[in-house]
Write a protein that holds these residues in place. Structure first.
Motif, short mmCIF file in Angstrom:
data_model
loop_
_atom_site.label_atom_id
_atom_site.label_comp_id
_atom_site.label_asym_id
_atom_site.label_seq_id
_atom_site.Cartn_x
_atom_site.Cartn_y
_atom_site.Cartn_z
N LYS A 93 48.41 20.33 -3.80
CA LYS A 93 46.95 20.36 -3.83
C LYS A 93 46.38 20.67 -2.45
N GLU A 94 45.32 21.45 -2.42
CA GLU A 94 44.61 21.74 -1.18
C GLU A 94 43.59 20.65 -0.91
N GLY A 95 43.40 20.34 0.37
CA GLY A 95 42.39 19.36 0.73
C GLY A 95 42.88 18.40 1.80
N THR A 96 42.17 17.30 1.93
CA THR A 96 42.44 16.30 2.96
C THR A 96 42.92 15.02 2.32
N THR A 97 43.97 14.43 2.88
CA THR A 97 44.49 13.15 2.40
C THR A 97 44.38 12.11 3.51
N VAL A 98 43.75 11.00 3.19
CA VAL A 98 43.69 9.88 4.12
C VAL A 98 44.74 8.86 3.69
#
Length: 459
Positions: A93-98
């Motif tokens: 998946k594309e995006g930001t993970t915290v």
């Protein structure tokens, strides 16, 4: 805005807690640590939240419920290995993970939001949440280059003497480009003292690939506190209590002694409420304006109406109306419903009972499984006899009835509207409206009998 995901690390056993209770389920101000973390993350408009569980997996899932999806880390082989368990759910998946540890209950949504915003503004592949620590012992150190760029993170046990002197610490919270994170995790090695796969090693891998690694330093070191033992748990409790109490005081609540007042995070309190020392407010409790609580009252999962006064009493799972007087030393047990202007006095216990407006039980009574109408007076020592050893039964006292002192109302029974029950009666049949019911033995006086008893004692 890109897609946003979160991974909560909650798989460690927490052996230093020396407890049967799984570490992240230990409460801080009445709420389990992992729930604090999840609640803050929920405010970030995430596409998906995943919790990595291991020891105590079922208990954690029961606590967090549908707020998260779950993956299991069967073997505890380090933080990097833990995040890798979410590979099937997130890797493509594309995006930001915290990534957040489940034992950091003081971390706030505001700080997490700033971290995310900084990460996305810098277009970084990884961003570390850092803090300045006066005593950095036990924390991973952030190693920077001469121009201030983040190079790597070194754990306490692997740090050289010079590295251990660094005071900028890794809080254990990160933002990553999601695809870069899972690609790098496959290259993390366990060649270290602990023989574990460290999540911070992803930073060095990304740096070696000439990717942008950034850091956002929070100005509130206390948020970085990770709870690994009972000492840290007590520190977290104190800091959380101070935060909660200060917020309520700024919103118009008077705490006579904030150091001796305990309020859970989800409690709602109106303006001009006065809370005396020793009070504990827990769970889903809402207190309306102008209420006075305490001292030494415990309220859990209750709604308390405006201008009510509760003195040295306990109430749980109940609705309490406006201008109600409770205590001292009353006990409002679950499923009770007290309407406006009710009085529940000293040493009165109420359980699964409703009281209509203006009704009162002023002292030394037990009213359980009862429906009490409006304007009812319940005399001292009254008992609703609700239990036959197997089942509970309902007592109904209709509007304007008067129950004399030391009466037993043996359920199921109804005292009709406006009826009177004579003091000392045991009522096991319905009392009609406006009737006077007397159910006691007739008094017999034996003249001179006391002298006979005294004479027998002398012999």
């Amino acid at each position: 805005m890109s897609n946003r995901y979160a991974v909560v690390l909650a798989a460690g056993q927490g052996t230093r807690m020396k407890s049967k209770l799984y570490k992240v389920l230990h409460p801080v101000c009445g709420k389990p640590m992992v729930q604090h973390v999840v609640d803050q993350l929920k405010g970030l408009d995430l596409n998906e939240l995943i919790t990595v569980v291991g020891f105590g997996a079922e208990q954690v899932q029961e606590q967090v419920g549908g707020d998260s999806r779950y993956v299991v880390q069967e073997e505890q082989l380090g933080t990097g290995h833990a995040v890798l368990q979410a590979d099937d759910m997130l890797a493509d998946k594309e995006g930001t993970t915290v990534v957040v540890c489940g034992d950091t209950p003081l971390l706030t949504r505001a700080t997490l939001q700033k971290l995310l915003d900084h990460h996305e503004a810098e277009q970084a592949k990884a961003t570390i949440l850092t803090a300045h620590a006066q005593d950095p012992f036990g924390y991973g150190r952030v190693i920077r280059s001469g121009n201030g760029q983040v190079e790597r993170i070194v754990e306490q046990k692997d740090a050289s003497e010079g590295e251990q002197a660094i005071q900028e610490i890794n809080t254990g919270t990160y933002c990553f480009d999601n695809e870069a994170l899972f690609n790098a995790l496959k290259n993390v090695s366990n060649d270290n003292v602990q023989e574990e796969y460290y999540l911070p090693d992803v930073i060095e891998i990304l740096k070696n690939e000439a990717e942008t690694v950034s850091a956002y330093q929070t100005d509130n070191f206390s948020e970085s506190l990770g709870v690994n033992d009972r000492v840290a748990l007590a520190k977290a409790e104190k800091l959380m209590k101070q935060r909660i109490n200060e917020q309520h005081m700024r919103n118009g609540v008077t705490l006579i002694d904030p150091d001796q007042t305990y309020i859970s995070p989800d409690v709602q309190i109106g303006e001009d409420v006065i809370i005396y020392p020793g009070c504990v407010l827990e769970g889903d409790t809402k207190v309306e304006n102008d209420v006075i609580l305490g001292p030494h009252s415990t309220i859990k999962n209750c709604h308390i109406g405006a201008e009510t006064v509760v003195k040295q009493s306990v109430a749980a799972e109940s609705r309490i109306g406006e201008r109600v007087q409770i205590g001292p030393f009353a006990h409002i047990r679950p499923q009770s419903d007290l309407s406006d202007d009710v009085k529940i006095g000293n040493f009165v216990e109420v359980k699964k009972a409703s009281f209509g407006e203006g009704s009162k039980a002023s002292h030394l009574s037990y009213i359980g499984d009862a429906k009490v109408g409006q304007g009812v007076n319940i005399g001292c020592g009254t008992i609703t006899v609700n239990y036959d050893g197997q089942n509970k039964f309902l007592t109904t006292i209709e509007d304007d009835a008067f129950i004399g002192c030391n009466s037993n109302l043996v359920a199921p029974v109804t005292v009709g509207k406006g009826a009177y029950v004579a003091a000392g009666s045991t009522i096991n049949q319905d009392v009609p409206a406006e009737a006077l019911s007397i159910a006691r033995s007739r008094q017999t006086n034996k003249e001179g009998y006391a002298n006979k008893l005294k004479a027998n004692k002398k012999d």
